[in-house]
Design an enzyme around this catalytic site. Structure first.
Site, PDB file in Angstrom:
ATOM      1  N   ARG A  65     -10.651  53.200  44.287  1.00 53.70           N
ATOM      2  CA  ARG A  65      -9.451  54.023  44.126  1.00 53.70           C
ATOM      3  C   ARG A  65      -8.721  53.699  42.807  1.00 53.70           C
ATOM      4  O   ARG A  65      -8.181  54.585  42.149  1.00 53.70           O
ATOM      5  CB  ARG A  65      -8.532  53.777  45.326  1.00 53.70           C
ATOM      6  CG  ARG A  65      -7.263  54.596  45.302  1.00 53.70           C
ATOM      7  CD  ARG A  65      -6.548  54.512  46.644  1.00 53.70           C
ATOM      8  NE  ARG A  65      -5.342  55.327  46.645  1.00 53.70           N
ATOM      9  CZ  ARG A  65      -4.120  54.841  46.858  1.00 53.70           C
ATOM     10  NH1 ARG A  65      -3.946  53.558  47.086  1.00 53.70           N
ATOM     11  NH2 ARG A  65      -3.076  55.650  46.833  1.00 53.70           N
ATOM     12  N   HIS A  69      -7.432  56.230  39.955  1.00 57.65           N
ATOM     13  CA  HIS A  69      -6.046  56.293  39.465  1.00 57.65           C
ATOM     14  C   HIS A  69      -5.973  56.028  37.973  1.00 57.65           C
ATOM     15  O   HIS A  69      -5.113  56.566  37.278  1.00 57.65           O
ATOM     16  CB  HIS A  69      -5.170  55.295  40.228  1.00 57.65           C
ATOM     17  CG  HIS A  69      -4.748  55.781  41.581  1.00 57.65           C
ATOM     18  ND1 HIS A  69      -3.593  55.401  42.201  1.00 57.65           N
ATOM     19  CD2 HIS A  69      -5.345  56.645  42.440  1.00 57.65           C
ATOM     20  CE1 HIS A  69      -3.481  55.998  43.387  1.00 57.65           C
ATOM     21  NE2 HIS A  69      -4.545  56.758  43.550  1.00 57.65           N
ATOM     22  N   ASN A  97       0.915  53.885  43.616  1.00 59.76           N
ATOM     23  CA  ASN A  97       0.216  52.655  43.279  1.00 59.76           C
ATOM     24  C   ASN A  97       0.634  51.483  44.136  1.00 59.76           C
ATOM     25  O   ASN A  97       0.077  50.402  44.032  1.00 59.76           O
ATOM     26  CB  ASN A  97       0.494  52.288  41.807  1.00 59.76           C
ATOM     27  CG  ASN A  97      -0.324  53.143  40.877  1.00 59.76           C
ATOM     28  OD1 ASN A  97      -1.283  53.778  41.302  1.00 59.76           O
ATOM     29  ND2 ASN A  97       0.061  53.153  39.634  1.00 59.76           N
ATOM     30  N   HIS A 195     -13.029  58.860  50.578  1.00 62.08           N
ATOM     31  CA  HIS A 195     -12.224  58.485  51.740  1.00 62.08           C
ATOM     32  C   HIS A 195     -13.070  58.093  52.944  1.00 62.08           C
ATOM     33  O   HIS A 195     -12.534  57.874  54.026  1.00 62.08           O
ATOM     34  CB  HIS A 195     -11.243  59.611  52.095  1.00 62.08           C
ATOM     35  CG  HIS A 195     -10.158  59.782  51.078  1.00 62.08           C
ATOM     36  ND1 HIS A 195      -9.295  60.851  51.044  1.00 62.08           N
ATOM     37  CD2 HIS A 195      -9.799  58.989  50.016  1.00 62.08           C
ATOM     38  CE1 HIS A 195      -8.457  60.709  50.027  1.00 62.08           C
ATOM     39  NE2 HIS A 195      -8.746  59.602  49.386  1.00 62.08           N
TER      40      HIS A 195
HETATM   41  C1  HEM Z   1      -8.417  64.547  46.085  1.00 63.19           C
HETATM   42  C2  HEM Z   1      -7.262  63.963  45.902  1.00 63.19           C
HETATM   43  C3  HEM Z   1      -6.911  62.632  46.502  1.00 63.19           C
HETATM   44  C4  HEM Z   1      -5.784  62.343  47.180  1.00 63.19           C
HETATM   45  C5  HEM Z   1      -4.617  63.269  47.442  1.00 63.19           C
HETATM   46  C6  HEM Z   1      -5.883  60.970  47.603  1.00 63.19           C
HETATM   47  C7  HEM Z   1      -4.900  60.287  48.312  1.00 63.19           C
HETATM   48  C8  HEM Z   1      -5.057  59.035  48.854  1.00 63.19           C
HETATM   49  C9  HEM Z   1      -4.065  58.362  49.653  1.00 63.19           C
HETATM   50  C10 HEM Z   1      -2.681  58.896  49.977  1.00 63.19           C
HETATM   51  C11 HEM Z   1      -4.607  57.188  50.066  1.00 63.19           C
HETATM   52  C12 HEM Z   1      -3.972  56.158  50.994  1.00 63.19           C
HETATM   53  C13 HEM Z   1      -3.167  55.145  50.235  1.00 63.19           C
HETATM   54  C14 HEM Z   1      -2.379  54.303  51.203  1.00 63.19           C
HETATM   55  O1  HEM Z   1      -1.504  54.851  51.886  1.00 63.19           O
HETATM   56  O2  HEM Z   1      -2.653  53.098  51.321  1.00 63.19           O
HETATM   57  C15 HEM Z   1      -5.926  57.108  49.519  1.00 63.19           C
HETATM   58  C16 HEM Z   1      -6.780  56.064  49.705  1.00 63.19           C
HETATM   59  C17 HEM Z   1      -8.015  55.962  49.105  1.00 63.19           C
HETATM   60  N1  HEM Z   1      -8.545  56.838  48.200  1.00 63.19           N
HETATM   61 FE1  HEM Z   1      -7.845  58.678  47.751  1.00 63.19          FE
HETATM   62  N2  HEM Z   1      -7.069  60.452  47.183  1.00 63.19           N
HETATM   63  C18 HEM Z   1      -7.734  61.434  46.494  1.00 63.19           C
HETATM   64  C19 HEM Z   1      -8.939  61.304  45.857  1.00 63.19           C
HETATM   65  C20 HEM Z   1      -9.663  60.131  45.813  1.00 63.19           C
HETATM   66  C21 HEM Z   1     -10.790  59.920  44.950  1.00 63.19           C
HETATM   67  C22 HEM Z   1     -11.299  60.889  43.895  1.00 63.19           C
HETATM   68  C23 HEM Z   1     -11.256  58.671  45.237  1.00 63.19           C
HETATM   69  C24 HEM Z   1     -12.422  57.943  44.631  1.00 63.19           C
HETATM   70  C25 HEM Z   1     -13.536  58.503  44.295  1.00 63.19           C
HETATM   71  C26 HEM Z   1     -10.425  58.131  46.281  1.00 63.19           C
HETATM   72  C27 HEM Z   1     -10.612  56.923  46.889  1.00 63.19           C
HETATM   73  C28 HEM Z   1      -9.761  56.366  47.820  1.00 63.19           C
HETATM   74  C29 HEM Z   1     -10.054  55.136  48.532  1.00 63.19           C
HETATM   75  C30 HEM Z   1     -11.321  54.326  48.439  1.00 63.19           C
HETATM   76  C31 HEM Z   1      -8.938  54.869  49.325  1.00 63.19           C
HETATM   77  C32 HEM Z   1      -8.730  53.657  50.256  1.00 63.19           C
HETATM   78  C33 HEM Z   1      -7.962  52.583  49.511  1.00 63.19           C
HETATM   79  C34 HEM Z   1      -7.745  51.302  50.303  1.00 63.19           C
HETATM   80  O3  HEM Z   1      -8.479  51.022  51.252  1.00 63.19           O
HETATM   81  O4  HEM Z   1      -6.824  50.541  49.927  1.00 63.19           O
HETATM   82  N3  HEM Z   1      -9.453  59.031  46.588  1.00 63.19           N
HETATM   83  N4  HEM Z   1      -6.176  58.236  48.779  1.00 63.19           N
HETATM   84  C1  LIG Z   2       0.147  46.578  42.611  1.00 62.85           C
HETATM   85  C2  LIG Z   2       1.497  46.930  42.185  1.00 62.85           C
HETATM   86  O1  LIG Z   2       1.886  46.668  41.073  1.00 62.85           O
HETATM   87  N1  LIG Z   2       2.231  47.597  43.060  1.00 62.85           N
HETATM   88  C3  LIG Z   2       3.562  48.046  42.766  1.00 62.85           C
HETATM   89  C4  LIG Z   2       3.637  49.544  42.965  1.00 62.85           C
HETATM   90  O2  LIG Z   2       4.943  50.005  42.820  1.00 62.85           O
HETATM   91  C5  LIG Z   2       5.913  49.393  43.653  1.00 62.85           C
HETATM   92  C6  LIG Z   2       7.252  50.042  43.376  1.00 62.85           C
HETATM   93  O3  LIG Z   2       7.193  51.418  43.548  1.00 62.85           O
HETATM   94  C7  LIG Z   2       5.962  47.882  43.441  1.00 62.85           C
HETATM   95  O4  LIG Z   2       6.858  47.284  44.354  1.00 62.85           O
HETATM   96  C8  LIG Z   2       4.565  47.305  43.629  1.00 62.85           C
HETATM   97  O5  LIG Z   2       4.559  45.942  43.328  1.00 62.85           O
END
Ligand code: HEM
Ligand SMILES: CC(=O)N[C@H]1CO[C@H](CO)[C@@H](O)[C@@H]1O
Ligand SMILES: *[C@@H]1O[C@H](CO)[C@@H](O)[C@H](O)[C@H]1NC(C)=O
Ligand SMILES: *[C@@H]1O[C@H](CO)[C@@H](O)[C@H](O)[C@H]1NC(C)=O
Ligand SMILES: *[C@@H]1O[C@H](CO)[C@@H](O)[C@H](O)[C@H]1NC(C)=O
Ligand SMILES: *[C@@H]1O[C@H](CO)[C@@H](O)[C@H](O)[C@H]1NC(C)=O
Length: 327
Positions: A65, A69, A97, A195
Site C-alpha cells: 500500500r 500511496h 497515511n 485488497h
Molecule cells: C482503488 C482505490 C483504492 C482505495 C479507495 C483504497 C483504500 C484503502 C483503504 C481505506 C484501506 C484501509 C486503510 C485502513 O483503514 O487501515 C486500504 C488498505 C489497503 N490497500 Fe487500498 N485502496 C485503493 C487501492 C489500492 C491499491 C492500488 C493497492 C495496491 C496495489 C492497495 C493496497 C492496499 C493494501 C495492501 C491495504 C491493507 C493495508 C494494511 O494491511 O495495513 N489499495 N486501502
Molecule cells: C506513519 C505516519 O507518519 N503516520 C501519521 C499519519 O498522519 C497522522 C496525522 O494525521 C499522524 O498522527 C501519524 O503519525
C-alpha cells in the site's frame, strides 16, 4: 484444446508484461539499473525484506500500500517516506497515511544498501523493490521492477488528500483518479485486488453500516448479512478497531477479493463500485470463477504500470541519504 487455450493465454499475458516493461523503459527506467554501480543492491533489499516479512507476514500489505500511496502522489518518488519538518506537513501526516506501517523495513534496507554503495540507490526504488519482494515472500505474484527512479524533494500533506482515491469514491471518481495517473480501467479493477491482503480500520466503512445517507440507514449495495457481522466488530465512531478485508485469508494473495466483491461483500464503497461499471463488473465475475482467474499475471502487469507513474529520472531529484529526509 483447453491446453492450447491456456498456452495462448499465458503467452498473451507475457506479451502484456513485456509491453508494460517497454513502456517503463520509455520513461527512463530499466531493469538492473544499478548493475554496474551497485550490483548487490537488489539482493540486499530482497534479503532485508525477507528478514522482516518472514517474521511478520502482515507487514507485506502495508508495504504494498505504501508503494501505491507513493506513486499516486507526485509520482513514485519516495515522497511518502519524507518526514514533516518545522515548516512543512508531509504526506505522511495526511489522514489516509495514518495507517501506513513498515517504514522500518525501508529504513533498514536503505541502511544496508548505503553501507555497500553510498549515495547510489534511491529510496523510491527501494520502496518499489520492497513492495515487490514483500508480496513474493507471502507467495503472491512476482513482477519485474525496472529501476532508476530518483527521489523527490517535496512532500505536502494536501497533495496526499487530493491525489489518493478515497474509500467513499464511486466508480466515476475512481476511473477519473486512475486515468489522471495514466492508468486504465483494467488497472483499476486489477490493482483494487491488492485488497486481498491486509486490514482496514472501521472508520473507512462504518458509514455504510449506520448512517449511510443521514437517515440512520445502511448501504443498499452491501450484503445485509455482512452488515450484521461488521456491526458486531465496528461500533459507531470506533477509530481503533480494524478488520481483515478478506476475512480468513488476509495474509494470502488469492482471488478471494473478487469473490467477496461479487457477493456484495466488498468492504469499501470503492470496492462495491466495481460492480457499477460493466467492464469492471465483468472482470470481477471472471476472477471469482476459479477457471477464469488471470489475476496473478494481470496484477504483475498493472504493478509495472503503477510503478512508473511520474517517475523522476536522469538529473531530476536526488538520491537521498536517509529516506525520511531530503539531503
Ligand atoms: C482503488 C482505490 C483504492 C482505495 C479507495 C483504497 C483504500 C484503502 C483503504 C481505506 C484501506 C484501509 C486503510 C485502513 O483503514 O487501515 C486500504 C488498505 C489497503 N490497500 Fe487500498 N485502496 C485503493 C487501492 C489500492 C491499491 C492500488 C493497492 C495496491 C496495489 C492497495 C493496497 C492496499 C493494501 C495492501 C491495504 C491493507 C493495508 C494494511 O494491511 O495495513 N489499495 N486501502
Ligand atoms: C506513519 C505516519 O507518519 N503516520 C501519521 C499519519 O498522519 C497522522 C496525522 O494525521 C499522524 O498522527 C501519524 O503519525
Ligand atoms: C529473493 O531471495 C529469495 C531467497 O534467496 C529468492 O528465492 C528470490 O528469487 C529473490 N528475489 C529476487 C527478486 O531476487
Ligand atoms: C519520522 O517521523 C516518524 C513519525 O511520523 C518517526 O517515528 C520517525 O522516527 C521519524 N524518522 C526519523 C528518521 O527521524
Ligand atoms: C459520483 O460522485 C460524484 C461526486 O459526489 C457525483 O457528482 C456523481 O454523480 C457520482 N457518480 C455516480 C455514478 O454515482
Ligand atoms: C445521521 O446523520 C444525520 C445527518 O448527518 C444526523 O442528523 C443524525 O443525527 C445521524 N444519526 C445518527 C444515529 O448518528
Amino acid at each position: 484444446m483447453a491446453f492450447v487455450k491456456l498456452l495462448t493465454f499465458f503467452f498473451l499475458q507475457l506479451i502484456l508484461v513485456v509491453l508494460a516493461l517497454d513502456l517503463a523503459t520509455a520513461q527512463g527506467l530499466k531493469l538492473g539499473f544499478y548493475k554496474k554501480r551497485c550490483p548487490s543492491a537488489e539482493a540486499i533489499v530482497n534479503q532485508t525484506t525477507i528478514q522482516f516479512i518472514s517474521r511478520a507476514p502482515s507487514l507485506a500489505a502495508p508495504l504494498l500500500r505504501m508503494h501505491f500511496h507513493d506513486c499516486f502522489v507526485r509520482g513514485c518518488d519516495g515522497s511518502v517516506l519524507l518526514n514533516s519538518t518545522k515548516n512543512n506537513q508531509a504526506e505522511k501526516d495526511a489522514i489516509p497515511n495514518q495507517s501506513l506501517r513498515g517504514f522500518q523495513v525501508i529504513d533498514a534496507a536503505k541502511s544496508a544498501v548505503e553501507a555497500k554503495c553510498p549515495g547510489v540507490v534511491s529510496c523510491a526504488d527501494i520502496l518499489a523493490l520492497v513492495a515487490r519482494d514483500a508480496v513474493s515472500v507471502i507467495k503472491g505474484p512476482f513482477w519485474p521492477v525496472p529501476t532508476g527512479r530518483r527521489d523527490g524533494r517535496t512532500s505536502i500533506l494536501s497533495d496526499a488528500l487530493n491525489n489518493l482515491p478515497s474509500p467513499f469514491s464511486n466508480i466515476t471518481q475512481l476511473k477519473a483518479s486512475f486515468s489522471s495517473k495514466g492508468l486504465s480501467v483494467k488497472d483499476l479493477v486489477v490493482l483494487s485486488g491488492g485488497h486481498t491482503i491486509g486490514i482496514s480500520h472501521c472508520t473507512s466503512f462504518t458509514n455504510r453500516l449506520y448512517n449511510f445517507t443521514g437517515k440512520g440507514d445502511t448501504d443498499p449495495t452491501l450484503d445485509p448479512n455482512y452488515i450484521t457481522q461488521l456491526k458486531k466488530k465496528c461500533k459507531p465512531g470506533d477509530a481503533t478497531t480494524f478488520v481483515e478485508m478478506d476475512p480468513g485469508s488476509s495474509k494470502i494473495f488469492d482471488t478471494d477479493y473478487y469473490s467477496l466483491v461479487d457477493k456484495r461483500r466488498g468492504l469499501f464503497q470503492s470496492d462495491s463500485a466495481l460492480l457499477a461499471d460493466s467492464a469492471t463488473k465483468t472482470y470481477v465475475q471472471q476472477q471469482a470463477t476459479p477457471s477464469g482467474a488471470t489475476f496473478s499475471t494481470d496484477f504483475a502487469a498493472s504493478m509495472v504500470n503503477m510503478g512508473q507513474i511520474g517517475v523522476l529520472t536522469g538529473n531530476s531529484g536526488e538520491i537521498r541519504k536517509r529516506c525520511a529526509f531530503t539531503n
